[in-house]
Design an enzyme around this catalytic site. Structure first.
Site, PDB file in Angstrom:
ATOM      1  CB  SER A 348      44.712  40.550  48.662  1.00  0.00           C
ATOM      2  OG  SER A 348      45.591  41.590  48.338  1.00  0.00           O
ATOM      3  CG  ASP A 359      41.858  35.677  33.397  1.00  0.00           C
ATOM      4  OD1 ASP A 359      40.795  35.118  33.732  1.00  0.00           O
ATOM      5  OD2 ASP A 359      42.015  36.918  33.438  1.00  0.00           O
ATOM      6  CE  LYS A 373      42.413  45.541  49.972  1.00  0.00           C
ATOM      7  NZ  LYS A 373      43.572  45.742  49.101  1.00  0.00           N
TER       8      LYS A 373
END
Length: 440
Positions: A348, A359, A373
């Protein structure tokens, strides 16, 4: 009397359904997001476990954030559909069955509260979403208590097995009551105080395992390699959350571990980073292993500590809305070389941060595939103190990668050894150190 009962239950269920439809589109609600993995007790105040760290429940340390609504903007309302004649005829089948049960069942019938709760659960089960859940008042009160940062219980994280039927110990907190009693990661809990919990919800199991400080709870444990289930008695204790662990290593590498994204996570992280940066480390290892999540705004703020600008995550809602969260310049950790440790317990909010750093090429990830999640649950407190959580949105990384059900693959995969390792050994941490020192 039977007709009055029918009317009461039908009204309750229909209002419940209508309420769900209404609040999904309402503008000023709260968001709750988490790994779905909840602690039977929050973290022990002693040293954190090596492989899986403790944390406040997202659900547990709940990942809550107030939804962005422009000042004075009208909320988006979703029309409540009018039941059709076909719907009414189909629902009449419910009463047909209940009438037959009332007339013929040999035994004690449930009261109206039990029947209403069961009907709600049955309705939600048809959604096939484990994170959309109804939580009874007693369990909702336990989860609310978690937000205070102090807890009473056995000191272990728990999750459901792959079939969603049996509660598993994810990790006992080092030095906590469960750890001292001999509970191990991977143990399956079949019963609590001689009451079977096979098939109950995770929230219900937590409510049975938790309890007042100084009281005993008997767990019936099934353990791989042990032929028969056996009992372990654990004496519950009052524990406090340890949010971060900070260390300046002898090799000149700074180490900071975040156990949960609680309401003070970014503040504690900033303090820890300032402490390390004052000692001029060659790099920092940021440990997110076993961190199941926390507050969404804290995840954004923690990621922002290491990023000077740009997107941190995208959030896409069930009604078609999309919004992005972005970093701003001027934070303490933007320039220091960085490695992030992750594993299957990183979920999460942890995945939001790790995904953003990966990224944006701000850090490499070392460890194992993360939990996966990436959905957002809206929590709603109901009139009797119970709680409803509805999945309403999904998260995506800056490169538009889905988190939910996918997880994040590390740049350097280091599986945790299947065989036992020495208590002081940490192969994943050792690989991170090697990467920093050698660049490979």
């Amino acid at each position: 009397m039977r007709n009055a009962t029918k009317f009461l239950l039908a009204t309750t269920i229909l209002l419940m359904i209508a309420g769900i439809v209404f609040v999904i589109g309402f503008g000023s609600a709260y968001l709750l997001v988490g790994s779905g993995r909840l602690p039977a007790l929050p973290s022990w105040s002693a040293a954190a476990p090596t492989a899986v760290s403790p944390s406040l429940p997202p659900t547990q340390g709940v990942e809550i954030e107030e939804e962005d609504v422009a000042p004075g903007a009208a909320p988006t309302l979703v029309p409540i559909p009018t039941p059709s004649n076909e719907d009414e005829e189909t629902f009449q089948l419910f009463w047909e069955v209940w009438d037959l049960v009332q007339r013929n069942f040999y035994g004690e019938l449930p009261d109206m509260q039990q029947l209403t709760y069961a009907a709600i659960r049955g309705m939600l089960d048809t959604l096939n979403d484990e994170y959309t859940a109804f939580i009874e008042p007693s369990v909702a009160a336990i989860i609310s208590e978690d937000a205070t940062g102090e807890f009473e219980g056995i000191g272990a994280f728990v999750g459901m097995d792959e079939e969603g039927k049996v509660v598993e110990i994810v990790e006992p907190f080092e030095g906590g009551p469960a750890d001292q009693a001999g509970v191990r990661a991977g143990d399956r809990v079949l019963a609590v105080d001689d009451v079977s919990i096979v098939g109950v919800t995770l929230y219900e199991a937590i409510g049975m395992i938790r309890g007042p400080e100084g009281t005993d709870v008997t767990l019936l444990i099934e353990r791989e390699g042990v032929p028969e289930p056996f009992e372990i008695i654990v004496t519950r204790a009052r524990l406090e959350i340890a949010v971060t662990e900070v260390e300046m290593r002898d090799d000149g590498i700074g180490y900071i571990r975040l156990f949960e994204f609680s309401a003070t996570a970014s503040e504690r992280m900033e303090d820890g980073l300032e402490e390390l940066l004052a000692q001029e480390p060659r790099a920092i290892i940021f440990d997110l292993r076993g961190n199941p999540g926390g507050w969404l705004d804290q995840a954004v703020d923690v990621a922002d500590l290491f990023l000077d600008d740009g997107v941190i995550l995208f959030e896409r809602w069930s009604d078609g809305r999309e919004r992005s969260f972005e970093a701003g310049p001027g934070d303490v950790g933007e320039d220091v070389p960085l490695v992030v440790l992750v594993d299957g317990g990183s979920a999460s909010a942890s995945e939001i941060v790790a995904g953003a750093l990966q990224d944006r090429e701000r850090a490499i990830l070392i460890g194992e595939l993360t939990f996966g999640k990436g959905s957002v649950q809206r929590p709603f407190t109901l009139s009797d103190g119970s709680e409803l959580r509805v999945t309403a949105a999904l998260w995506f990384t800056p490169n538009d990668r889905a988190i939910h059900m996918e997880g994040l693959a590390p740049d350097i995969e280091v599986p945790w050894p299947e065989e036992d390792v020495a208590p002081e050994a940490d192969p994943q941490l050792e690989r991170a150190v090697e990467y920093i020192l050698t660049g490979e």
